[in-house]
Design a protein around this motif. Sequence first.
Motif, PDB file in Angstrom:
ATOM      1  N   VAL A  54      17.221  38.079 -30.897  1.00 56.65           N
ATOM      2  CA  VAL A  54      15.737  36.443 -31.620  1.00 56.65           C
ATOM      3  C   VAL A  54      16.108  35.843 -31.825  1.00 56.65           C
ATOM      4  CG1 VAL A  54      13.948  36.528 -33.363  1.00 56.65           C
ATOM      5  CG2 VAL A  54      14.983  38.847 -32.983  1.00 56.65           C
ATOM      6  N   LEU A  55      15.195  34.798 -31.083  1.00 54.89           N
ATOM      7  CA  LEU A  55      15.243  32.963 -31.165  1.00 54.89           C
ATOM      8  C   LEU A  55      13.822  32.606 -31.669  1.00 54.89           C
ATOM      9  CD1 LEU A  55      17.009  32.423 -27.897  1.00 54.89           C
ATOM     10  CD2 LEU A  55      17.584  32.910 -30.126  1.00 54.89           C
ATOM     11  N   LEU A  56      14.123  31.395 -32.080  1.00 54.26           N
ATOM     12  CA  LEU A  56      12.792  31.159 -32.586  1.00 54.26           C
ATOM     13  C   LEU A  56      13.190  29.030 -31.371  1.00 54.26           C
ATOM     14  CD1 LEU A  56       9.823  30.722 -34.010  1.00 54.26           C
ATOM     15  CD2 LEU A  56      10.956  28.853 -35.795  1.00 54.26           C
ATOM     16  N   THR A  57      12.189  28.858 -30.968  1.00 52.11           N
ATOM     17  CA  THR A  57      12.491  27.579 -29.886  1.00 52.11           C
ATOM     18  C   THR A  57      11.560  27.030 -30.117  1.00 52.11           C
ATOM     19  OG1 THR A  57      11.918  28.247 -27.551  1.00 52.11           O
ATOM     20  CG2 THR A  57      13.980  28.900 -28.291  1.00 52.11           C
ATOM     21  N   TRP A  58      10.962  25.771 -29.321  1.00 48.93           N
ATOM     22  CA  TRP A  58      10.252  24.706 -29.733  1.00 48.93           C
ATOM     23  C   TRP A  58       9.361  25.303 -28.162  1.00 48.93           C
ATOM     24  CZ3 TRP A  58       8.355  23.245 -33.668  1.00 48.93           C
ATOM     25  CH2 TRP A  58       9.770  22.506 -34.913  1.00 48.93           C
ATOM     26  N   GLN A  59       8.483  24.515 -28.315  1.00 49.48           N
ATOM     27  CA  GLN A  59       7.113  25.200 -27.435  1.00 49.48           C
ATOM     28  C   GLN A  59       7.188  23.515 -26.438  1.00 49.48           C
ATOM     29  OE1 GLN A  59       3.316  26.563 -26.941  1.00 49.48           O
ATOM     30  NE2 GLN A  59       3.948  28.028 -29.128  1.00 49.48           N
TER      31      GLN A  59
END
Length: 278
Positions: A152-157
């Motif tokens: 599970v990753l949180l990355t920028w758009q």
Amino acid sequence: MAAPVDPSNVEQLRAWDGDQGGFWAARAKRFDEGVARYHGRFLDAAAIDRAAEVLDIGCGSGQTSRDAARRAVDGSVLGVDLSSQMIELARQLAAREELSNVAFEQVDAQVHDFGEQRFDVAVSRHGAMFFGDPLAAFGNIARAVRPGGRLVLLTWQPVERIEWVVAFRTLLTGEPPKPPASGPNPWSLSEPDVVRELLTAAGFSDVQLHGLTEPMYFGRDVDDACDFVTEQHAGLLTALPEEERDRAVAELRADLAEHQTADGVFYDSAAWLVEARR
């Protein structure tokens, strides 16, 4: 740093184990506050159960690791980062919060030997975009995740969807941001097709991206936010002649004032919540 670092990550080590990491450690609370509205959704997506073994990649000062440890009460969490200053802060905060099931190590996740099929879930909150060789890095991480385990990753758009980046860069330089076409940078995992292809090639499956939009916090008022933003972007300001620097800061303060709310200064942002299976 005693642990090996891949040659492609030497520049990242120099930055994160140097002044950049020092700034993030000194301002750790503000960075956590900035992305606070993403944090709960991100952790919920990780679905960490009581017995989970968790790897937190690019853990920084360790908020995600510590909160994961509170969920994995019968398991354990390992947070890793290139910054010795942030790792030391993470250890101090975990000790202060009396969390005995979380550990922190300064290692390069691209090459570190985590062991085979050790973790139930690997997570990274804005920490997985800076690998010199992303395919090798995610392949190494995949080997450490058990079959059926989760990433599970949180990355920028893409940068044009991030109001604060566009605003600050334009105000302080007179030009909109121009992200690098390749290499380690905050936007390296901003294109969904690139992310799906990369993670699939690395050994993950069922790669899904969910778009999230949340306001980000920059300070309690204009003065507080301006101090933080100008410190974060000091490199841009020092490159300007004094007269232009004064003008840029004045325009920044005016823009910050337009984003002042009763709860502080906020700018819009957009991120991808990335989920995949091993």
